[in-house]
Enzyme design. Structure first.
Site, short mmCIF file in Angstrom:
data_model
loop_
_atom_site.label_atom_id
_atom_site.label_comp_id
_atom_site.label_asym_id
_atom_site.label_seq_id
_atom_site.Cartn_x
_atom_site.Cartn_y
_atom_site.Cartn_z
N TYR A 62 0.88 -1.18 0.00
CA TYR A 62 0.00 0.00 0.00
C TYR A 62 0.91 1.22 0.00
CZ TYR A 62 -3.76 -3.20 1.46
OH TYR A 62 -4.67 -4.22 1.54
N GLY A 216 -15.85 -1.67 -0.63
CA GLY A 216 -14.54 -1.29 -1.17
C GLY A 216 -14.61 -0.09 -2.09
N1 LIG Z 1 -6.57 -9.03 0.87
C1 LIG Z 1 -6.90 -8.22 -0.10
O1 LIG Z 1 -6.76 -8.53 -1.29
C2 LIG Z 1 -7.50 -6.88 0.23
C3 LIG Z 1 -8.07 -6.09 -0.78
C4 LIG Z 1 -8.63 -4.89 -0.44
C5 LIG Z 1 -8.61 -4.46 0.88
N2 LIG Z 1 -8.03 -5.22 1.86
C6 LIG Z 1 -8.05 -4.80 3.29
O2 LIG Z 1 -9.40 -4.65 3.68
C7 LIG Z 1 -9.59 -3.37 4.28
C8 LIG Z 1 -11.00 -2.90 4.01
O3 LIG Z 1 -11.21 -2.74 2.65
P1 LIG Z 1 -11.38 -1.33 1.90
O4 LIG Z 1 -10.88 -0.23 2.77
O5 LIG Z 1 -10.79 -1.48 0.57
O6 LIG Z 1 -12.93 -1.25 1.68
P2 LIG Z 1 -14.20 -1.00 2.64
O7 LIG Z 1 -13.80 -1.06 4.08
O8 LIG Z 1 -15.27 -1.89 2.15
O9 LIG Z 1 -14.63 0.48 2.23
C9 LIG Z 1 -13.78 1.56 2.26
C10 LIG Z 1 -14.47 2.70 1.53
O10 LIG Z 1 -15.66 3.06 2.24
C11 LIG Z 1 -15.58 4.42 2.65
N3 LIG Z 1 -16.13 4.47 4.03
C12 LIG Z 1 -15.63 3.91 5.14
N4 LIG Z 1 -16.42 4.11 6.21
C13 LIG Z 1 -17.48 4.82 5.74
C14 LIG Z 1 -18.64 5.34 6.34
N5 LIG Z 1 -18.89 5.17 7.65
N6 LIG Z 1 -19.52 6.02 5.56
C15 LIG Z 1 -19.30 6.20 4.24
N7 LIG Z 1 -18.20 5.73 3.61
C16 LIG Z 1 -17.30 5.04 4.35
C17 LIG Z 1 -14.12 4.79 2.61
O11 LIG Z 1 -13.96 6.15 2.31
P3 LIG Z 1 -13.41 7.22 3.40
O12 LIG Z 1 -11.94 7.08 3.43
O13 LIG Z 1 -13.87 8.52 2.85
O14 LIG Z 1 -14.08 6.89 4.70
C18 LIG Z 1 -13.62 3.93 1.45
O15 LIG Z 1 -13.89 4.56 0.22
C19 LIG Z 1 -8.51 -2.50 3.65
O16 LIG Z 1 -8.25 -1.37 4.43
C20 LIG Z 1 -7.37 -3.46 3.54
O17 LIG Z 1 -6.65 -3.50 4.77
C21 LIG Z 1 -7.50 -6.43 1.55
#
Ligand SMILES: NC(=O)c1ccc[n+]([C@@H]2O[C@H](COP(=O)([O-])OP(=O)(O)OC[C@H]3O[C@@H](n4cnc5c(N)ncnc54)[C@H](OP(=O)(O)O)[C@@H]3O)[C@@H](O)[C@H]2O)c1
Length: 289
Positions: A62, A216
């Protein structure tokens, strides 16, 4: 603390609170380069830990390196009970692309890069993230990269091993090489390919950590989520997290956000107790999708 309401589950050798934090959103746009506001990124991490979070998900790809460096700046020396989970198997091209990096030399280098950038002697948990298909699980052998990481685990550089973006068969094969402590795949109220795998892992006492819990890069949008949220006086994102918490006791949450306001909102989902009729309505989202 309020996040204690949703309890704990075993993540390898330790127990962690079921509501954690995913750090991917702390890098720049496209998970590439530095964030717009580094001080804000540091503030999100400190707020998470102040509110009781003891499970943070990250990767050295990242940024690359940026997220781990910000975690170290914000939280090092780490609280004793903090578990930092990283993932390995890719590197970034100059254009931000995600390039498989699963040779023995690349995997070994990645472990040492994570140790250095996080400022630790041992990585708590390392997920081998399959790059057989960057977009989703694909059958194929992961024996070679997992054997390299299991060797580094035996040398004491990794405490627990997990797997990410994998199939049930790959997890079963992985367990023949080293104990798989957790599985991290895409899963949320609208994307339920892993229903059977989650139940199998729950039976075995193994943690399942859904990535994209809020959808996501394409945040969840559903009139059912909106309706349930309205009825409970919550937000749709909180309901999406509460659904995951109730779905299975082995699910650990790592919602990602770059905003302290969203972080607070997400952690408050620990206190939402979804009634049966809300659960039934939400269960209909995936079948309607
Ligand atoms: N193993 C893998 O292949 C893989 C792939 C992807 C991700 N990951 C891990 O999984 C974690 C979670 O996934 P993710 O961050 O990609 O997706 P997520 O948690 O599903 O969603 C994140 C998105 O939602 C928004 N968001 C978060 N809280 C919110 C709220 N209360 N209201 C409105 N919007 C909100 C965020 O924007 P804001 O920043 O504006 O809040 C961001 O755009 C990552 O941080 C990473 O550590 C792993």
């Amino acid at each position: 603390m309020p996040i204690d309401t949703s309890g704990t589950f075993k993540l390898g050798a330790r127990s962690v609170k079921r509501l954690g934090y995913g750090a991917m959103q702390l890098a720049g746009p496209g998970v590439f380069g530095p964030p717009k506001d580094r001080a804000a990124a540091v503030a999100v991490l400190r707020e998470a830990v102040a509110r009781g979070v003891n499970h943070i998900d990250t990767s050295d790809f990242y940024g690359p390196h940026v997220t781990n460096q910000i975690i170290k700046e914000a939280l090092h020396p780490y609280p004793d009970d903090l578990t930092i989970v990283t993932k390995i198997s890719a590197r970034r091209g100059a254009d931000g692309s995600w390039i498989p990096a699963m040779s023995p030399a690349e995997l070994t280098q990645a472990v040492h890069d994570n140790l250095r950038h996080l400022g630790v002697d041992v990585l708590d948990v390392v997920n081998l993230r399959s790059m057989l298909d960057v977009h989703g699980p694909k059958e194929g052998s992961l024996e070679a990269p997992l054997t390299v990481l299991a060797d580094l685990q035996r040398k004491g550089l990794i405490r627990d091993m997990g797997m990410s973006n994998v199939t049930a068969r790959q997890v079963a094969d992985g367990n023949k090489i080293t104990k798989i402590a957790c599985v991290q795949n895409q899963y949320n109220v609208a994307h339920r390919d892993d229903d059977a795998l989650i139940d199998d892992l729950a039976r075995d006492g193994v943690a399942y950590v859904p990535f994209f819990p809020l959808g996501g890069f394409t945040p969840l949008q559903s009139s059912t989520l909106n309706d349930v949220a309205k009825g409970l006086g919550a937000t749709p994102m909180q309901v999406a997290l509460a659904w995951l918490l109730r779905r299975s006791p082995n699910i650990l949450l790592i919602p990602g956000t770059s905003s302290v306001a969203h972080l607070k909102e997400n952690l408050a989902a620990a206190e939402i107790d979804l009634p049966d009729d809300a659960m039934a309505a939400l269960n209909g989202i995936a079948s309607a999708a």
